[in-house]
Design a protein around this motif. Sequence first.
Motif, PDB file in Angstrom:
ATOM      1  N   PHE A 301       0.838  -1.218   0.000  1.00 56.49           N
ATOM      2  CA  PHE A 301       0.000   0.000   0.000  1.00 56.49           C
ATOM      3  C   PHE A 301       0.867   1.261   0.000  1.00 56.49           C
ATOM      4  N   ALA A 302       2.041   1.183   0.634  1.00 51.95           N
ATOM      5  CA  ALA A 302       2.958   2.333   0.608  1.00 51.95           C
ATOM      6  C   ALA A 302       3.426   2.599  -0.826  1.00 51.95           C
ATOM      7  N   PHE A 303       3.730   1.536  -1.563  1.00 55.06           N
ATOM      8  CA  PHE A 303       4.131   1.691  -2.968  1.00 55.06           C
ATOM      9  C   PHE A 303       2.978   2.221  -3.814  1.00 55.06           C
ATOM     10  N   ILE A 304       1.767   1.714  -3.573  1.00 57.26           N
ATOM     11  CA  ILE A 304       0.610   2.196  -4.335  1.00 57.26           C
ATOM     12  C   ILE A 304       0.386   3.681  -4.075  1.00 57.26           C
ATOM     13  N   PHE A 305       0.525   4.088  -2.807  1.00 55.25           N
ATOM     14  CA  PHE A 305       0.410   5.517  -2.485  1.00 55.25           C
ATOM     15  C   PHE A 305       1.476   6.320  -3.233  1.00 55.25           C
ATOM     16  N   PHE A 306       2.690   5.758  -3.331  1.00 56.06           N
ATOM     17  CA  PHE A 306       3.774   6.453  -4.035  1.00 56.06           C
ATOM     18  C   PHE A 306       3.438   6.608  -5.524  1.00 56.06           C
ATOM     19  N   PHE A 307       2.875   5.557  -6.135  1.00 56.15           N
ATOM     20  CA  PHE A 307       2.419   5.644  -7.527  1.00 56.15           C
ATOM     21  C   PHE A 307       1.451   6.818  -7.691  1.00 56.15           C
ATOM     22  N   MET A 308       0.501   6.932  -6.768  1.00 56.11           N
ATOM     23  CA  MET A 308      -0.524   7.977  -6.861  1.00 56.11           C
ATOM     24  C   MET A 308       0.047   9.356  -6.555  1.00 56.11           C
ATOM     25  N   TRP A 309       0.952   9.414  -5.599  1.00 53.86           N
ATOM     26  CA  TRP A 309       1.605  10.674  -5.238  1.00 53.86           C
ATOM     27  C   TRP A 309       2.337  11.250  -6.452  1.00 53.86           C
ATOM     28  N   ILE A 310       3.089  10.392  -7.147  1.00 55.71           N
ATOM     29  CA  ILE A 310       3.822  10.832  -8.339  1.00 55.71           C
ATOM     30  C   ILE A 310       2.851  11.318  -9.411  1.00 55.71           C
ATOM     31  N   ARG A 311       1.708  10.624  -9.560  1.00 54.29           N
ATOM     32  CA  ARG A 311       0.760  10.996 -10.620  1.00 54.29           C
ATOM     33  C   ARG A 311       0.272  12.434 -10.458  1.00 54.29           C
ATOM     34  N   TRP A 312       0.023  12.833  -9.224  1.00 53.10           N
ATOM     35  CA  TRP A 312      -0.539  14.168  -9.003  1.00 53.10           C
ATOM     36  C   TRP A 312       0.532  15.200  -8.673  1.00 53.10           C
ATOM     37  N   THR A 313       1.797  14.864  -8.930  1.00 51.73           N
ATOM     38  CA  THR A 313       2.896  15.784  -8.635  1.00 51.73           C
ATOM     39  C   THR A 313       3.710  16.126  -9.884  1.00 51.73           C
ATOM     40  N   ILE A 314       3.979  15.132 -10.727  1.00 57.02           N
ATOM     41  CA  ILE A 314       4.895  15.314 -11.855  1.00 57.02           C
ATOM     42  C   ILE A 314       4.125  15.292 -13.176  1.00 57.02           C
ATOM     43  N   PRO A 315       4.340  16.252 -14.069  1.00 54.62           N
ATOM     44  CA  PRO A 315       3.687  16.227 -15.386  1.00 54.62           C
ATOM     45  C   PRO A 315       4.302  15.158 -16.285  1.00 54.62           C
ATOM     46  N   ARG A 316       3.557  14.727 -17.292  1.00 52.81           N
ATOM     47  CA  ARG A 316       4.055  13.669 -18.173  1.00 52.81           C
ATOM     48  C   ARG A 316       5.159  14.195 -19.091  1.00 52.81           C
ATOM     49  N   PHE A 317       6.023  13.235 -19.525  1.00 59.72           N
ATOM     50  CA  PHE A 317       7.087  13.556 -20.472  1.00 59.72           C
ATOM     51  C   PHE A 317       6.531  13.736 -21.880  1.00 59.72           C
ATOM     52  N   ARG A 318       7.325  14.374 -22.756  1.00 60.95           N
ATOM     53  CA  ARG A 318       7.076  14.248 -24.186  1.00 60.95           C
ATOM     54  C   ARG A 318       7.563  12.866 -24.613  1.00 60.95           C
ATOM     55  N   TYR A 319       7.094  12.412 -25.775  1.00 61.41           N
ATOM     56  CA  TYR A 319       7.432  11.028 -26.156  1.00 61.41           C
ATOM     57  C   TYR A 319       8.926  10.858 -26.423  1.00 61.41           C
ATOM     58  N   ASP A 320       9.570  11.875 -27.013  1.00 63.14           N
ATOM     59  CA  ASP A 320      11.012  11.750 -27.271  1.00 63.14           C
ATOM     60  C   ASP A 320      11.794  11.715 -25.953  1.00 63.14           C
ATOM     61  N   GLN A 321      11.312  12.459 -24.940  1.00 60.59           N
ATOM     62  CA  GLN A 321      11.966  12.418 -23.628  1.00 60.59           C
ATOM     63  C   GLN A 321      11.814  11.043 -22.988  1.00 60.59           C
ATOM     64  N   LEU A 322      10.637  10.451 -23.162  1.00 60.09           N
ATOM     65  CA  LEU A 322      10.360   9.117 -22.628  1.00 60.09           C
ATOM     66  C   LEU A 322      11.345   8.095 -23.201  1.00 60.09           C
ATOM     67  N   MET A 323      11.521   8.109 -24.538  1.00 61.12           N
ATOM     68  CA  MET A 323      12.399   7.130 -25.176  1.00 61.12           C
ATOM     69  C   MET A 323      13.870   7.425 -24.863  1.00 61.12           C
ATOM     70  N   ASN A 324      14.220   8.699 -24.780  1.00 55.27           N
ATOM     71  CA  ASN A 324      15.595   9.051 -24.410  1.00 55.27           C
ATOM     72  C   ASN A 324      15.951   8.540 -23.020  1.00 55.27           C
ATOM     73  N   LEU A 325      15.031   8.726 -22.085  1.00 55.51           N
ATOM     74  CA  LEU A 325      15.272   8.252 -20.714  1.00 55.51           C
ATOM     75  C   LEU A 325      15.477   6.748 -20.697  1.00 55.51           C
ATOM     76  N   GLY A 326      14.642   6.019 -21.452  1.00 53.26           N
ATOM     77  CA  GLY A 326      14.735   4.564 -21.459  1.00 53.26           C
ATOM     78  C   GLY A 326      16.021   4.038 -22.075  1.00 53.26           C
TER      79      GLY A 326
END
Length: 353
Positions: A301-326
């Motif tokens: 549940f702590a991890f699930i809360f962390f998933f949700m915390w990140i969702r409402w804190t950090i904006p999504r990447f652009r697709y090129d940023q997503l692939m670059n990070l990976g």
Amino acid sequence: MEIAELLIKTGLIVVIFLISLVVAMYSTYAERKIAAFFQDRVGPNRAGPGGFLQPLADGVKMFMKEEIIPTKASGFLFVVGPSLAILTACIGSAVIPWGQKLLVGGHTVDLQVTDINVGILYIFGVVSLGVYGVMIGGWASNNKYSLLGAIRAASQNISYEVSMGLSIIALLMVTGTLSLRSIAEQQHGFWNDGWFTWNFFKQPLGFLIFIVCAFAETNRTPFDLPECETELVGGYHTEYSSMKLGFYLFAEYINMFVSSAVMATLYFGGYNYPFMDWVAAHIGPNLGAILGVVLLFVKIFAFIFFFMWIRWTIPRFRYDQLMNLGWRTLIPLAIANIVLTGVVITVIKQFTH
């Protein structure tokens, strides 16, 4: 005896499936309440006390909605897509050890559906299959936006599976096994022989890479490009309604639950906790095992809360940023972690011998 064991295993499978569905159902409630807290709102507060029955109301709404299959959609595959997504989400929990063995009525109850010696490979195989449900659904919809979302999901999942696999290799070098049960048992307690037993303390960089990849594999913000409303209308499930849409949404939350359970097992001791030997000796092994199950769920549940915390804190990447990070950041980091782990293990062996 064989019939009793079969009944115990069947009961365990049913219980795990029900728990997965209930956790997924109430994760939607928790998500909305947490979002409301972060945005200084109230959140669901109509259905039941404090809105607690909101997931049931949402479920009834999903069931009552009209089933719509687009005229030019591929009918059979349109149904197969969400079915495969929910199936692969549910079967991932089969190799997770939920606790130590219980002794009930003369029978030993193993709180793990099956302990295979390649449990981690099984998890990766199931994760790889999950993308087919998304890809089939997006293609069968005969909608260009759905197809774009499905292609994004497939390329994203494949890209981040590579980094996730490499992060696990370093962990395998430390543990020497692919069995989740064995990995959990090696983390017995919390402190042993002057060392922290939990793998997080041995593989902090590996855990960081793994959790970032887990966000990407579950299509959670900031990696929710496959269902990005601002660009794709609604992503791969644009054409879905009623419980077919519900299956896709449920699959995402079940994947989040299973990912949290895997991370807790691999890096944070799973069902292990400090002073567990003392608890087993003075209170009883069964109660000690049940406490371990409870604390495993606290970690989840702590991890699930962390998933949700990140969702409402950090904006999504652009697709090129997503692939670059990976490809340009996480993969080199994971390879460096493997090399560093090999060097450290070699040095420790030299000094201990």
